[in-house]
Enzyme design. Structure first.
Site, mmCIF file in Angstrom:
data_model
loop_
_atom_site.group_PDB
_atom_site.id
_atom_site.type_symbol
_atom_site.label_atom_id
_atom_site.label_comp_id
_atom_site.label_asym_id
_atom_site.label_seq_id
_atom_site.Cartn_x
_atom_site.Cartn_y
_atom_site.Cartn_z
ATOM 1 N N LYS A 128 0.828 -1.202 0.000
ATOM 2 C CA LYS A 128 0.000 0.000 0.000
ATOM 3 C C LYS A 128 0.865 1.256 0.000
ATOM 4 C CE LYS A 128 -3.841 -0.462 2.161
ATOM 5 N NZ LYS A 128 -4.361 -0.972 3.421
ATOM 6 N N GLY A 146 -7.946 -7.834 3.894
ATOM 7 C CA GLY A 146 -8.876 -7.938 5.014
ATOM 8 C C GLY A 146 -8.303 -8.616 6.251
ATOM 9 N N MET A 168 -5.668 -7.612 8.150
ATOM 10 C CA MET A 168 -5.177 -6.722 9.199
ATOM 11 C C MET A 168 -6.088 -5.507 9.318
ATOM 12 S SD MET A 168 -1.113 -7.052 8.700
ATOM 13 C CE MET A 168 -1.210 -6.492 7.020
ATOM 14 N N ARG A 222 -2.877 -1.800 -6.380
ATOM 15 C CA ARG A 222 -2.032 -2.979 -6.205
ATOM 16 C C ARG A 222 -2.282 -3.937 -7.362
ATOM 17 N NH1 ARG A 222 -5.425 -5.115 -1.013
ATOM 18 N NH2 ARG A 222 -7.354 -5.470 -2.118
ATOM 19 N N HIS A 249 -3.610 -44.201 -2.041
ATOM 20 C CA HIS A 249 -4.262 -44.795 -3.208
ATOM 21 C C HIS A 249 -5.319 -43.856 -3.783
ATOM 22 C CE1 HIS A 249 -7.351 -47.316 -5.158
ATOM 23 N NE2 HIS A 249 -6.297 -47.914 -5.670
ATOM 24 N N ARG A 251 1.645 -48.170 -14.629
ATOM 25 C CA ARG A 251 1.602 -49.109 -13.506
ATOM 26 C C ARG A 251 0.774 -50.310 -13.932
ATOM 27 N NH1 ARG A 251 0.934 -43.901 -10.518
ATOM 28 N NH2 ARG A 251 2.359 -43.848 -8.733
ATOM 29 N N ARG A 297 6.237 -50.311 -16.068
ATOM 30 C CA ARG A 297 6.810 -50.879 -14.852
ATOM 31 C C ARG A 297 6.240 -52.272 -14.622
ATOM 32 N NH1 ARG A 297 5.505 -48.026 -9.281
ATOM 33 N NH2 ARG A 297 3.503 -49.063 -9.556
ATOM 34 N N GLU A 353 13.933 -45.989 -5.636
ATOM 35 C CA GLU A 353 12.900 -45.754 -4.625
ATOM 36 C C GLU A 353 13.385 -46.026 -3.215
ATOM 37 O OE1 GLU A 353 8.750 -46.901 -6.284
ATOM 38 O OE2 GLU A 353 10.109 -48.520 -6.842
ATOM 39 N N SER A 385 14.388 -43.949 -13.069
ATOM 40 C CA SER A 385 13.255 -43.056 -12.813
ATOM 41 C C SER A 385 13.105 -42.972 -11.299
ATOM 42 C CB SER A 385 11.991 -43.624 -13.469
ATOM 43 O OG SER A 385 10.917 -42.754 -13.213
ATOM 44 N N THR A 437 9.748 -40.954 -6.343
ATOM 45 C CA THR A 437 9.918 -40.131 -5.135
ATOM 46 C C THR A 437 8.819 -40.352 -4.096
ATOM 47 O OG1 THR A 437 8.936 -38.365 -6.438
ATOM 48 C CG2 THR A 437 11.329 -38.320 -6.162
ATOM 49 N N ASN A 438 7.743 -41.049 -4.472
ATOM 50 C CA ASN A 438 6.753 -41.393 -3.432
ATOM 51 C C ASN A 438 7.381 -42.377 -2.455
ATOM 52 O OD1 ASN A 438 4.922 -39.948 -4.969
ATOM 53 N ND2 ASN A 438 4.106 -41.781 -5.983
ATOM 54 N N ASP A 439 7.898 -43.474 -3.010
ATOM 55 C CA ASP A 439 8.530 -44.455 -2.135
ATOM 56 C C ASP A 439 9.841 -43.922 -1.578
ATOM 57 O OD1 ASP A 439 7.075 -46.871 -1.633
ATOM 58 O OD2 ASP A 439 7.074 -47.181 -3.795
ATOM 59 N N CYS A 497 9.027 -40.037 -11.529
ATOM 60 C CA CYS A 497 7.635 -40.416 -11.780
ATOM 61 C C CYS A 497 6.792 -40.426 -10.506
ATOM 62 C CB CYS A 497 7.545 -41.741 -12.514
ATOM 63 S SG CYS A 497 8.221 -43.108 -11.561
ATOM 64 N N TYR A 534 13.578 -35.622 -17.509
ATOM 65 C CA TYR A 534 12.125 -35.441 -17.632
ATOM 66 C C TYR A 534 11.426 -35.630 -16.299
ATOM 67 C CZ TYR A 534 11.641 -40.562 -17.519
ATOM 68 O OH TYR A 534 11.670 -41.866 -17.142
HETATM 69 C C1 PEP Z 1 6.900 -43.894 -6.469
HETATM 70 O O1 PEP Z 1 7.140 -44.618 -5.522
HETATM 71 O O2 PEP Z 1 7.261 -42.704 -6.529
HETATM 72 C C2 PEP Z 1 6.113 -44.392 -7.601
HETATM 73 C C3 PEP Z 1 5.924 -43.644 -8.671
HETATM 74 O O3 PEP Z 1 5.562 -45.630 -7.468
HETATM 75 P P1 PEP Z 1 4.193 -45.918 -6.684
HETATM 76 O O4 PEP Z 1 3.580 -44.595 -6.360
HETATM 77 O O5 PEP Z 1 3.381 -46.734 -7.591
HETATM 78 O O6 PEP Z 1 4.707 -46.666 -5.506
HETATM 79 MG MG MG Z 2 6.845 -46.767 -5.765
#
Ligand code: PEP
Ligand code: MG
Length: 920
Positions: free
Chosen positions: A26, A105, A107, A369, A485, A599, A655, A782, A801, A804-806, A868, A888
């Site tokens: 402001k 809004g 403050m 703004r 899931h 998958r 996979r 993983e 690949s 990154t989840n696992d 992935c 990628y």
């Molecule tokens: C993972 O683990 O990142 C992955 C892509 O496999 P999923 O989610 O099927 O375990």
């Molecule tokens: Mg996995």
């Protein structure tokens, strides 16, 4: 600390637009507008540094600042020809908050400061309106009491009601049976006469005295110090803290405080106030847009009691409201406003959101703004501004928040619709959906088959629920995190999902919902039954009771253009996680450049196949398993043929089987009986077998390539299906690029064994088919060990690949399916800035990615690297993957456009970080 006070007025300003950090949005905007010669009431801004010093010294203004403020007030007085505290020519000020990032809004602001009984009389003489002066005074007392003295507004309701009744009697209105809302409608503020106002003021002061034990402060400077302190205090009020957390705004920024000479929009019918946008903030259309109220102060517009009028006359054909527009009522002020808005948009090169007041036909700007806008508007504005030459294409790419383009891809909640909040969970998959609550997948399918819209509500979903998820408009779960899931599958389907909603508990066909207040305290509960209507907003994780209107998704021409510009600058390739030909087509339509993760187990759940899968699992020996696998082969092959065809000419990473086998077994008695009838194996034997397969910790159990070490025939069948499909498609003249990927590997030997197996099958298939296709062999990374031993793994694998989840789950030791229960508290406590299953933990998991990259590429130069996990569709994680030099990212189909834009932004950021290139 630098200077504490930045003055602006009469065409000159100490600060400018660059100083948002110090002056808040402001203060910086007012300074810049003043410099541009735009009419702005003079004033000064006390810096954010003073706010921080105020907190550091236990809520006291630093030494010398009071004197500087007094000097600045002196300058204001001479500019305005008025005196602060002078009854003859009163100078009133507003005291307004303003942080670096706009926090609308959140403050506090106080208007009309500098009044007491005597000055109010002077103001009445000066303006010729006793009613106006007393109204300003009673509004000031109300706001000051609430914000500075801590006497809440509702304590004054009754006094205001009495004043209205008093005025009603004079107007001849029978008010005896009216409730307060009806009374306000019959006797609005503008109808309060001087006598009722004077009585109201006295009662308000009595209430303050009663509540605080002290009289309302009469001294304007005492009022000013109180107000500045309260503005600084409001930086740490609860709603501001919540807002900061939601928008990642650091507490250390502090707020600035702007003190500005008042102008009055409520001095009669030649006055007014309003807000304007230089373009339409909801559609992005280039048209001057806004609303105003005649004879009103800013707070009347915010309060929403009176309905504001449009600024401009309706377009061709006119409309009933023609005469209420500012354009019709005050053409000169309107013309001045149109000129100012054009000048501001050109100057700031972005859409501006303006607040203005007209005092007796004279226009003043009180704020400008950068306007907040919908995702749809952001895209249109960026593209049109680039075409108009106002900004470059690169700037256009950077202007759009990748997360906001979700709104273009999914239906969204109508922001103006009334709604009743039920609960909050994780924003697992964006989009809005309304439907009847159902508690089982079968019921979801049955009712959807009758043409009803349903929302599937479960404690958590399992692969068994897939048909119900398909049939439902949206999915709500009580448990599970961002990679549970439900979340992963819903995102893949592009379906709205709220997961990990711990306020709900689901049992016996009912959902009990605990209701929380703004402070997170439980205040009650509601039961939602089968068939009740709810609405999900999967983009924010919000659940509403009843049906809330939504706006349909629509891709615009501007969106395609912006995407094309983004594609031209990005380095990272964007692939998609897709399991079926249908998903593959969706992904390709959204611009995916291949499949990064197919998958295969998702193909196992189809009704015809699950039986064969179960036979395979329950078979006693290898022979029995092979017999069941032979039944699955044609299904798998035809799926792969479909996927390869859709992805003609692009790489497809498939996979091999990953989840523990027990996931495929019957979940309840009915399914067990059905399987028993189909296989001729007794229910008891089946039950026993299931129990044998049960694991304490299936995520760390017999899954991934460990399945192939004990039962190689499963991967053999899958490799055969992939390669036969590839040969078949290639024979039809379609280019195929299969990549076979091994999940959850941790040692070189595992890869060597599975690779030999795949190669053995390949040679057989090529010999049978009389043709060869190029097929690459690679693995997921993983497990921390896999990242650490990446050098060895790369000797066997042609690509990595990062799953990154696992990898997040195994590095942090946090189960991705149970994380929803406590990760919220971790984020709340600042242990993680964001849910690490949503946005990569760069310092930890990110380092493992870098180690894997370095060791892998050292062993195999040119090793192809992708991601992935769900992070592949998250903009801030993508920025890291760009910096890490991966090849990628792969994400669910509906996130492909987001990833393309985020990758482009990351590339531009990387380029900027490298600095300007030397000219050739
Ligand atoms: C993972 O683990 O990142 C992955 C892509 O496999 P999923 O989610 O099927 O375990
Ligand atoms: Mg996995």
């Amino acid at each position: 600390m630098g200077r504490s006070i930045y003055f602006f007025g009469a065409g000159q300003a100490d600060g400018d637009a660059q100083q948002k950090d110090l002056l808040g949005g402001k203060g910086a905007g007012l300074a810049e507008m003043t410099r541009l010669g735009i009419p702005v009431p003079p004033g000064f801004t006390v810096t954010t540094e003073v706010c921080n010093a105020y907190y550091a010294s236990g809520k006291a203004l630093p030494a010398g600042v009071e004197d500087e403020i007094k000097a600045a007030i002196g300058r204001l007085e001479s500019l305005r020809g008025a005196g602060f505290g002078s009854p003859e020519a009163p100078l009133l000020v507003s005291v307004r908050s303003g942080a670096r990032a706009s926090m609308p809004g959140m403050m506090d602001t106080i208007l009309n400061l500098g009044l007491n009984d005597e000055i109010a009389r002077g103001l009445a003489r000066r303006t010729g309106s006793e009613r106006f002066a007393l109204d300003a005074y009673r509004r000031f007392i109300l706001a000051y009491a609430d914000i500075v003295l801590g006497v809440p507004r509702d304590r004054f309701e009754e006094a205001l009601g009495r004043a209205r009744r008093q005025a009603a009697a004079k107007l001849g209105v029978d008010a005896t049976r009216l409730n307060s809302a009806e009374l306000e409608r019959k006797v609005p503020d503008s109808q309060l006469d001087p006598e009722s106002l004077a009585a109201l003021i006295q009662r308000q002061k009595d209430i303050v005295l009663g509540a605080t034990g002290r009289p309302f402060p009469d001294d304007p400077y005492a009022q000013l110090w109180g107000a500045i302190g309260a503005v600084f205090d409001s930086w740490k009020n609860h709603r501001a803290q919540v807002y900061r957390k939601m928008h990642d705004i650091p507490e250390a920024w502090g707020t600035a405080c702007t003190v500005q000479a008042m102008v009055f929009g409520n001095l009669g019918d030649d006055s007014g106030t309003g807000v304007a946008f230089t373009r339409d903030p909801s559609t992005g259309e280039r048209r001057f847009y806004g609303e105003w109220l005649p004879n009103a102060q800013g707070e009347d517009v915010v309060a929403g009691v009176r309905t504001p009028h449009p600024l401009s006359r309706p377009g061709e054909g006119g409309g009933a409201d023609d005469e209420s527009s500012l354009e019709a009522r005050m053409p000169a002020a309107y013309a001045a406003l149109v000129e100012v808005q054009g000048k501001l948009e050109q100057h700031f090169r972005d859409v501006q959101d303006l607040e203005f007041t007209i005092q007796q036909n004279e226009l003043f700007l009180l704020q400008c703004r950068t306007a907040k806008r919908t995702g749809r508007a952001a895209v249109r504005i960026a593209v049109e501004m680039a075409k108009e030459g106002l900004i470059s294409q690169r700037e256009a790419i950077l202007r759009v928040d990748p997360g906001s383009i979700d709104q273009l891809l999914h239906p969204s909640i109508d922001p103006s619709a009334p709604k009743s909040l039920l609960a909050r969970g994780l924003p697992a998959s964006p989009g809005a959906a309304t439907g009847q609550v159902v508690f089982s997948a079968d019921e979801a399918e049955r009712r959807a088959g009758q043409g009803r819209a349903v929302i599937l509500v479960r404690s958590e979903t399992s692969p068994e629920d897939i048909h119900g998820m398909k049939a439902a408009r949206g999915i709500l779960t009580a448990r599970g995190g961002m990679t549970s899931h439900a979340a992963v599958v819903a995102r893949g389907m592009g379906k709205s999902c709220v997961a990990g909603c711990s306020a709900i508990s689901v049992s016996q066909g009912r959902m009990a919902v605990t209701i929380y207040d703004d402070h997170g305290r439980a205040t009650g509960s509601i039961t939602v039954k089968d068939g009740d209507l709810i609405t999900l907003d999967g983009g924010t994780g919000t659940v509403y009771l009843g049906a809330v209107p939504t706006i349909p998704a629509a891709l615009s021409g501007e969106f395609e253009e912006l995407m094309a510009w983004a594609d031209a600058v990005r380095r990272l390739r964007v692939r998609s996680n897709a399991d079926t030909p249908h998903d593959a087509r969706t992904a390709r339509n959204f611009g995916a450049e291949g499949i990064g993760l197919c998958r295969t187990e998702h193909m196992f759940f189809d009704e015809e196949r699950i039986q064969a899968v179960r036979e395979m699992i329950l078979a006693d020996g290898e022979l029995g398993r092979r017999r069941a696998l032979a039944k699955l082969l044609p299904f798998q092959r035809s799926d792969f043929v479909g996927v390869f065809r859709e992805m003609a000419g692009l790489p497809v990473t498939i996979r091999l089987l990953d989840p523990p086998l027990h996931e495929f077994l019957p979940q309840d008695e009915a399914q067990l009986q059905q399987l028993s009838r189909a296989t001729g194996v007794s229910a008891e034997d089946l039950q026993r077998k299931s129990e044998e397969l049960a694991e304490y910790n299936p995520m760390l159990g017999h899954r991934g390539c460990r399945l192939a070490i004990t039962s190689p025939e499963i991967y053999e069948m899958q490799a055969r299906a992939i390669l036969e499909a590839a040969c078949e498609v290639a024979a039809a003249g379609i280019e195929v690029e299969p990549e076979i990927m091994i999940p959850l590997s941790m040692t070189r030997r595992e890869l060597a064994l599975t690779r030999a197996l795949v190669e053995g099958v390949a040679e057989k298939v090529f010999a049978e088919k009389g043709r060869r296709v190029d097929v690459r062999f690679g693995t997921m990374i993983e497990l921390p060990r896999a990242a650490l031993r990446a050098g060895e793994l790369a000797e066997e694998a042609e690509f990595f690949s990062f799953g990154t989840n696992d990898l997040t789950q195994t590095s942090l030791g946090i189960s991705r399916d149970d994380a929803g229960r406590f990760l919220g508290a971790y984020v709340e406590a600042g242990i993680f800035a964001k849910d690490p299953f949503q946005s990569l933990d760069v310092p930890g998991v990110g380092e493992l990615v870098e180690i894997g990259r370095d060791r892998g590429r050292a062993a195999r130069p040119g090793l192809k690297l992708g991601v992935c996990g769900e992070h592949g569709g998250d903009p801030s994680s993508i920025a890291f993957f760009e910096r890490a030099g991966l090849d990628y990212v792969s994400c669910s189909p509906f996130r492909v456009p987001i990833a393309r834009l985020a990758a482009a932004q990351a590339a531009l950021a990387a380029e900027a970080a490298r600095g300007p290139r030397a000219t050739d």
